[in-house]
Design a protein around this motif. Structure first.
Motif, PDB file in Angstrom:
ATOM      1  N   LYS A 298     -24.698  21.715  31.750  1.00  0.00           N
ATOM      2  CA  LYS A 298     -24.009  22.074  32.982  1.00  0.00           C
ATOM      3  C   LYS A 298     -24.704  23.264  33.640  1.00  0.00           C
ATOM      4  N   VAL A 299     -24.440  23.426  34.906  1.00  0.00           N
ATOM      5  CA  VAL A 299     -25.030  24.541  35.652  1.00  0.00           C
ATOM      6  C   VAL A 299     -24.337  25.839  35.267  1.00  0.00           C
ATOM      7  N   HIS A 300     -25.132  26.855  34.991  1.00  0.00           N
ATOM      8  CA  HIS A 300     -24.623  28.192  34.682  1.00  0.00           C
ATOM      9  C   HIS A 300     -25.306  29.170  35.636  1.00  0.00           C
ATOM     10  N   THR A 301     -24.491  29.970  36.337  1.00  0.00           N
ATOM     11  CA  THR A 301     -25.005  30.906  37.332  1.00  0.00           C
ATOM     12  C   THR A 301     -24.793  32.332  36.869  1.00  0.00           C
ATOM     13  N   ARG A 363     -31.012  23.352  43.510  1.00  0.00           N
ATOM     14  CA  ARG A 363     -32.013  22.460  44.110  1.00  0.00           C
ATOM     15  C   ARG A 363     -33.399  23.096  44.119  1.00  0.00           C
ATOM     16  N   ALA A 364     -33.445  24.424  44.347  1.00  0.00           N
ATOM     17  CA  ALA A 364     -34.737  25.106  44.456  1.00  0.00           C
ATOM     18  C   ALA A 364     -35.363  25.400  43.100  1.00  0.00           C
ATOM     19  N   THR A 365     -34.536  25.798  42.127  1.00  0.00           N
ATOM     20  CA  THR A 365     -35.078  26.249  40.842  1.00  0.00           C
ATOM     21  C   THR A 365     -34.950  25.215  39.730  1.00  0.00           C
ATOM     22  N   TRP A 370     -31.336  18.515  39.363  1.00  0.00           N
ATOM     23  CA  TRP A 370     -30.620  18.076  40.570  1.00  0.00           C
ATOM     24  C   TRP A 370     -30.877  16.595  40.853  1.00  0.00           C
ATOM     25  N   ASN A 371     -32.149  16.203  40.820  1.00  0.00           N
ATOM     26  CA  ASN A 371     -32.507  14.819  41.157  1.00  0.00           C
ATOM     27  C   ASN A 371     -31.991  13.810  40.139  1.00  0.00           C
ATOM     28  N   LYS A 372     -31.764  14.269  38.898  1.00  0.00           N
ATOM     29  CA  LYS A 372     -31.312  13.352  37.856  1.00  0.00           C
ATOM     30  C   LYS A 372     -29.798  13.352  37.700  1.00  0.00           C
ATOM     31  N   GLU A 373     -29.177  14.541  37.741  1.00  0.00           N
ATOM     32  CA  GLU A 373     -27.758  14.644  37.407  1.00  0.00           C
ATOM     33  C   GLU A 373     -26.839  14.784  38.622  1.00  0.00           C
ATOM     34  N   ILE A 374     -27.331  15.290  39.733  1.00  0.00           N
ATOM     35  CA  ILE A 374     -26.452  15.588  40.868  1.00  0.00           C
ATOM     36  C   ILE A 374     -26.749  14.669  42.049  1.00  0.00           C
ATOM     37  N   LYS A 375     -27.912  14.807  42.632  1.00  0.00           N
ATOM     38  CA  LYS A 375     -28.419  13.939  43.700  1.00  0.00           C
ATOM     39  C   LYS A 375     -27.710  14.117  45.044  1.00  0.00           C
ATOM     40  N   THR A 376     -26.384  14.057  45.078  1.00  0.00           N
ATOM     41  CA  THR A 376     -25.672  14.023  46.356  1.00  0.00           C
ATOM     42  C   THR A 376     -24.750  15.236  46.520  1.00  0.00           C
ATOM     43  N   HIS A 381     -19.939  18.756  44.612  1.00  0.00           N
ATOM     44  CA  HIS A 381     -18.561  19.236  44.716  1.00  0.00           C
ATOM     45  C   HIS A 381     -17.867  19.196  43.354  1.00  0.00           C
ATOM     46  N   ASP A 382     -18.071  18.107  42.627  1.00  0.00           N
ATOM     47  CA  ASP A 382     -17.471  17.971  41.300  1.00  0.00           C
ATOM     48  C   ASP A 382     -18.139  18.907  40.287  1.00  0.00           C
ATOM     49  N   GLN A 383     -19.471  19.006  40.365  1.00  0.00           N
ATOM     50  CA  GLN A 383     -20.203  19.878  39.444  1.00  0.00           C
ATOM     51  C   GLN A 383     -19.842  21.341  39.660  1.00  0.00           C
TER      52      GLN A 383
END
Length: 405
Positions: A298-301, A363-365, A370-376, A381-383
């Motif tokens: 998952k994304v961690h910021t 998307r940048a880093t 992004w291209n595999k798990e998120i895309k849209t 929004h859900d992620q």
């Protein structure tokens, strides 16, 4: 000789089209200059006021429920104050603006109906403020975005705001400090930006954020008070084209700190450690660093903020500030800031509105993720709702006054 003559003829043919630049001119006296537009949901029965320039109303009551009402401020030639000293007061009693309303299914439809009431052509080159009611914003402003994006006369530096009540009330307000109501509202927004209490989120910025896959737009949230003064009550944030929430005024400062928007302009009141003396800390400069990683799939910021500021007031002048209680005060402000920043992020996560643009950092880093798990945009929004984060705030008090120990 013939060659020179041919050259002269060619030059004349090429230059002649350039001499016809004023064929479609429109004199300024023949324009109805629109300064501000307010957009509200039409009430039952408002369709009777329409000029029916584009359609036949009253045939389908259900369809009429989707009507909107626009309120416009049109500058009256010769009554707009010019030069120094003419901004306040109105000895002649003549109003510098003319307020008109119209009804339609879309913005363009309502403006076409409004044009039926005017001799001069509507002109939007000097449009400065667009006010959208909260009811319309929550329903969705896709049509409004599309119209103003396509309208070539409308500048991208126009301020678009959301009103807590009816947008028409703000358009019709009569503030005492300015003869032209639109200029007062414009000054409220511009001066707030200069003081560091509002980010520079004019219409162009909002449209860009709304078009991004990893970010959502937001607009100033205004409230009209009893004396026709207009309060900046927070920021309205969106998900796609629908308003889904609003911040408090202090949370605007939290947002600006996370996004490293300067100058700092917000103040917080705190109790001096070891006493009941109240002090006010005003931020003057912000610095922030945002990084994104992938943690457990998952994304961690990670957000690290540095805030510098001054102590502008204390309730008890006899209480001296020492190095020890100053350090404790910084730690207390840091602790509250960590909680406040976290609550703002969690609030926007609950509503699925990434106003910070964390998705754009991903998307940048992390383009492969992004291209595999998120895309849209919808997937982000859900992620975003499940994104984990760490916030660290460091506060430094620079100026404390002259009485220390």
């Amino acid at each position: 000789m013939w060659q020179n003559l041919i050259k002269q003829i060619l030059v004349f043919v090429l230059v002649a089209p350039l001499l016809t630049g004023c064929w479609d001119r429109l004199e300024i006296e023949d324009r109805a200059v629109v300064l501000a537009i307010g957009i509200d949901k039409a009430k039952p029965g408002d369709e009777k006021e329409s000029s029916n320039a584009t359609h036949i109303l009253n045939l389908d009551p259900e369809a009429n429920k989707g009507l909107i009402r626009i309120t416009v401020q049109i500058a009256v030639p010769g009554r707009i104050p010019l030069g120094a000293g003419s901004g306040t007061g109105n000895p002649s009693g003549e109003k510098p603006v003319w307020v008109l309303t119209s009804v339609g299914y879309t913005i363009d439809d309502a403006l076409l109906n409004l044009q039926q009431q005017l001799a001069d052509k509507l002109f939007f080159g000097h449009l400065r403020v667009i006010v959208i009611s909260e009811v319309v914003a929550k329903k969705g402003i896709e049509n409004e975005d599309d119209f103003f994006r396509r309208q070539p006369q409308v500048r991208r530096t126009v301020w678009m705001v959301v009103s807590k009540g009816n947008a028409a009330d703000i358009i019709k307000a009569n503030p005492q400090l300015e003869r032209v109501p639109t200029l007062y509202l414009l000054a409220t927004l511009e001066h707030s930006r200069e003081r560091g209490t509002l980010p520079n989120i004019f219409m162009g910025v909002f449209l860009s954020a709304n078009s991004a896959k990893g970010q959502e737009g937001m607009l100033p949230y205004m409230e009209l008070k009893k004396e026709s003064n207009i309060e900046l009550a927070g920021m309205a944030y969106f998900k796609n084209d629908k308003m889904v929430g609003v911040t408090t005024p202090l949370q605007i400062g939290h947002y600006m700190a996370i996004k490293q928007i300067n100058p700092g302009g917000y103040s917080v009141i705190q109790e001096m450690p070891g006493s009941k003396t109240l002090v006010i800390f005003k931020s003057t400069h912000r610095k922030s660093r945002i990084t994104t990683t992938i943690k457990n799939g998952k994304v961690h910021t990670i957000i690290k903020c540095q805030i510098e500021g001054d102590l502008t007031e204390k309730s008890n002048e006899k209480v001296l500030i020492t190095k020890d209680n100053l350090k404790k005060l910084e730690e207390k402000i840091q602790e509250d800031a960590n909680v406040g920043f976290g609550k703002l992020i969690q609030q926007t996560q609950k509503d699925g509105s990434d106003i910070f643009g964390f998705g754009e950092y991903v998307r940048a880093t992390q383009p492969a993720y992004w291209n595999k798990e998120i895309k849209t945009e919808e997937s982000w929004h859900d992620q975003y709702k499940e994104m984990s984060f760490d916030v660290t705030v460091h506060v430094k008090i620079r100026r404390i006054g002259t009485k220390t120990n």
